[in-house]
Scaffold this motif. Structure first.
Motif, PDB file in Angstrom:
ATOM      1  N   ARG A 162      37.825  53.041  27.500  1.00 33.14           N
ATOM      2  CA  ARG A 162      36.437  53.156  27.946  1.00 33.14           C
ATOM      3  C   ARG A 162      36.296  52.335  29.206  1.00 33.14           C
ATOM      4  O   ARG A 162      36.631  51.153  29.227  1.00 33.14           O
ATOM      5  CB  ARG A 162      35.520  52.612  26.852  1.00 33.14           C
TER       6      ARG A 162
ATOM      7  N   HIS B 272      43.517  42.400  22.407  1.00 33.21           N
ATOM      8  CA  HIS B 272      42.729  43.614  22.673  1.00 33.21           C
ATOM      9  C   HIS B 272      43.615  44.733  23.197  1.00 33.21           C
ATOM     10  O   HIS B 272      43.495  45.891  22.775  1.00 33.21           O
ATOM     11  CB  HIS B 272      41.626  43.288  23.688  1.00 33.21           C
TER      12      HIS B 272
ATOM     13  N   GLU C 164      41.918  50.959  21.039  1.00 32.84           N
ATOM     14  CA  GLU C 164      40.789  51.227  21.925  1.00 32.84           C
ATOM     15  C   GLU C 164      40.651  50.090  22.927  1.00 32.84           C
ATOM     16  O   GLU C 164      40.559  48.928  22.542  1.00 32.84           O
ATOM     17  CB  GLU C 164      39.510  51.411  21.088  1.00 32.84           C
TER      18      GLU C 164
ATOM     19  N   GLU D 113      38.737  48.475  26.319  1.00 34.05           N
ATOM     20  CA  GLU D 113      37.493  48.489  27.086  1.00 34.05           C
ATOM     21  C   GLU D 113      37.669  47.743  28.396  1.00 34.05           C
ATOM     22  O   GLU D 113      38.050  46.564  28.397  1.00 34.05           O
ATOM     23  CB  GLU D 113      36.364  47.817  26.285  1.00 34.05           C
TER      24      GLU D 113
ATOM     25  N   THR E 151      35.600  46.683  31.928  1.00 36.78           N
ATOM     26  CA  THR E 151      34.302  46.619  32.603  1.00 36.78           C
ATOM     27  C   THR E 151      34.532  46.104  34.016  1.00 36.78           C
ATOM     28  O   THR E 151      35.254  45.119  34.217  1.00 36.78           O
ATOM     29  CB  THR E 151      33.338  45.674  31.861  1.00 36.78           C
TER      30      THR E 151
ATOM     31  N   THR F 148      29.763  55.174  32.721  1.00 37.51           N
ATOM     32  CA  THR F 148      30.855  54.934  31.780  1.00 37.51           C
ATOM     33  C   THR F 148      31.659  56.222  31.644  1.00 37.51           C
ATOM     34  O   THR F 148      31.091  57.300  31.496  1.00 37.51           O
ATOM     35  CB  THR F 148      30.309  54.515  30.408  1.00 37.51           C
TER      36      THR F 148
ATOM     37  N   TRP G 226      35.550  57.907  29.944  1.00 42.62           N
ATOM     38  CA  TRP G 226      36.591  57.699  28.949  1.00 42.62           C
ATOM     39  C   TRP G 226      37.873  58.385  29.388  1.00 42.62           C
ATOM     40  O   TRP G 226      37.847  59.483  29.954  1.00 42.62           O
ATOM     41  CB  TRP G 226      36.163  58.271  27.599  1.00 42.62           C
TER      42      TRP G 226
END
Lengths: 414, 414
Positions: free
Chosen positions: B293, B375, B380, B382, B384, B395, B397
């Motif tokens: 993401r 992580h 998954e 993430e 940012t 956003t 994916w």
């Protein structure tokens, strides 16, 4: 950056015999900035009167050395006395510390040569986002001075390598008036390669005596036809730098500020030199097993043809098909369509290895698959796409996308 | 298209319980167009009064079924009675033969249902550039008629798969006035996935009674927020198709041509449904081991944020780093820079798994690497990125780029 040594690319070419460029001296050394047991610093020193031209990445987040070179070119009026390059740390995304490293390096080199800092050009390549240990770099410079030599081109090409598996060099001669001048060039680059420009460093030098403005025009034209026509992975580096130095030691008639017919042969030689180096970069594309030439004809313009050619060259599905030896023209059609340029499905033709597999929007019935299969097994693959709309043409080069690329780029930094 | 069966994606989600959509009947069968021993044809039949909305690939070389659907939507005023889909052959780049296949298929289905050919919608997925054997497809249709059933959603989702490793379905309910309506959807897609749109087919149906123009507006909005926010490999298919059918069998107050507040809950449910299906497509990205993401904030506009997010999501160097468990924010910075959107290197901040590794153009000194490493080991990831210039957000994916992608796409067609 992979941890262990990589096998040499099967597409590698031998390093050429490089004659000296009179007045241009080089030296290499080990500063141990990142790598151990190899040379990682390279300097060039130029005589008074040397001019310089430069082209840089269009990435919006360039490294500190790129900023430095742009400013030095603008403020120094195209004069140069030295070049300092290190491998292993790109000095990118390093904030104020990165700028200070550039200032300190240029200052140190300027003191050693008795010139102004703005006459010192800089480039760094390697990992992004880690501070470059300034002292290691500046500390290595004094020891290099006594070793400056016109013969050190091969060592220089090796010292600037990162994930490169072979050193890249090229040399040409050209006539200016009744004199013969030499142009030598070295380059590095194997991943993060896409226009503008291919991710790479390229440093060329000649003994010709050329006004800086003329040099800049010639360089721009040559880069347009070479480094802006190659792609490995569509990723544009933060450090791309091409610098061309003219030492002015050759004896030829004075070149006017407009350049003109007198430089026709020099321009040809420079174009050839950079094209040679650009193809060496593709031949060392990370994981590359095949060199791929993509020619697009019949587009509405040359620019449109180039965009279509790059869309094909950057398509992971086209590149993996080539890796698998599959002349998958359906994926080529897809890539033409995704380029967003004018195209008419029912006028498209596609050839692989000179055999037209599809014409005017459909498969060629009973085309001979044998030579196509044979061609796809080779090291060099040729794809031709005719758009059928106009007279725009462009040719670009890329490599296939293989497990090697994943191996090299999917490993931990270490 | 790989020869053997692929292992199911580690990111797969279970197929949901799908209630019937009253009036919408489905059937599946084996036409053996390319695959053996599996169903490869799917039809849906709709009651009189059904409306339809559609969105299609922006690839300039679309397949014949895409041309067919665009024309049927335009000429038929948004009325639909049937959908016919086959897997294994995309009927793309097939010239006149491809158009004739579409006409014959729609004609055959129209005769079976007693409707007009332009009320029959078509989609094909699979290999490009090979003629679709029309007789096999039309020959399979009569046998499907007695088997039409409101319960066949799971079989339908399976029949449209190509390199997909799991069937994709989603269901939602929504309130319109005091009535509850159902929306069901199925999708296929795993490679050649990039906006606009992700390469895929998606068919959704509801029992709501909605004017075609309202349906088209709702679909456009939902696709913008779902399928146009995902990418697997930056390659845009020639066959992308999203169709939404409204059977009109539910009893709810009449919806005005302007739509309006009465449809707020329906719009929410449709957005959720397509978002769910779009993420399932990414979860089945060819070779995908991790769902990624990417949230971009602080860009000069939402459009700019989306372009930057997609540049990161499409970067082979970012995707291979994620595959290798490497939180390589330097490559993320590179990708921000190559997007060509306004960005200031010295204002950029990057977080992975919620931990800010870089802030305002430099590494965060002594940031805690342990949770980041942890992580990156998960399924998954993430990312940012704050651009630091404005308020634009987006956003998207994607998935990682692994050896599996090369395996799937580098094998011979067979």
């Amino acid at each position: 950056m992979a941890a262990g040594p990589l096998p040499v690319s099967p597409l590698a070419v031998p390093f050429p015999e490089m004659p000296p460029v009179p007045g241009v001296r080089l030296a290499t050394g080990a500063a141990e900035i990142r790598y151990r047991g190899r040379e990682d610093v390279m300097v060039m020193a130029f005589p008074q009167g040397t001019t310089v031209a430069g082209l840089f990445t269009r990435n919006r987040c360039p490294g500190a050395p790129v900023d430095w070179c742009r400013a030095a070119l603008a403020r120094g009026g195209g004069k140069a006395r030295a070049l300092v390059v290190n491998a292993g740390n790109a000095n990118v995304f390093t904030g104020r510390a990165g700028r200070e490293t550039c200032e300190a390096t240029a200052q140190a080199m300027a003191e050693l040569l008795g010139c102004r800092p703005r006459e010192v050009f800089l480039a760094s390549t390697g990992v992004i986002g880690e501070r470059l240990p300034t002292g290691k770099l500046t500390g290595a410079l004094p020891g290099l001075m006594p070793r400056l030599s016109e013969a050190a081109w091969p060592a220089a090409a090796r010292a600037i390598m990162t994930t490169d598996t072979f050193p890249k060099g090229a040399t040409r001669t050209a006539r200016i008036g009744d004199a013969t001048v030499t142009i030598n060039g070295i380059a590095k680059g194997s991943g993060m390669i896409a226009p503008d420009m291919a991710t790479m460093l390229c440093f060329a030098a000649t003994d010709a005596k050329l006004p800086a403005a003329v040099l800049q025009r010639l360089l721009k034209r040559a880069v347009e036809r070479s480094f802006n026509r190659i792609t490995v992975d569509s990723d544009t580096s933060t450090s791309d730098t091409v610098l061309l130095f003219a030492a002015g030691t050759a004896r030829h008639p004075r070149v006017p500020a407009t350049g003109g017919a007198m430089l026709r042969d020099f321009a040809r030689a420079l174009d050839e030199l950079l094209h040679d180096l650009a193809l060496q970069v593709v031949r060392d594309g990370e994981g590359a097993q095949k060199l791929v030439r993509i020619a697009v004809t019949g587009a509405v313009s040359a620019r449109s043809a180039q965009r279509i050619a790059l869309a094909i060259a950057n398509s992971p599905l086209v590149k993996t098909a080539i890796a698998g030896g599959d002349a998958n023209w359906g994926r080529i059609v897809m890539a033409v369509g995704k380029a967003g340029e004018p195209a008419d499905r029912d006028r498209l033709s596609v050839a692989v290895g000179g055999v037209w597999m599809a014409r005017d929007g459909g498969v060629v019935p009973d085309y001979d698959e044998t030579p196509v299969v044979e061609h796809m097994r080779g090291r060099e693959v040729e794809i031709t796409v005719d758009i059928g709309l106009g007279r725009g043409e462009a040719t670009v080069w890329t490599c296939d996308l293989t497990h090697g690329y994943i191996d090299i780029n999917g490993s931990y930094r270490s």
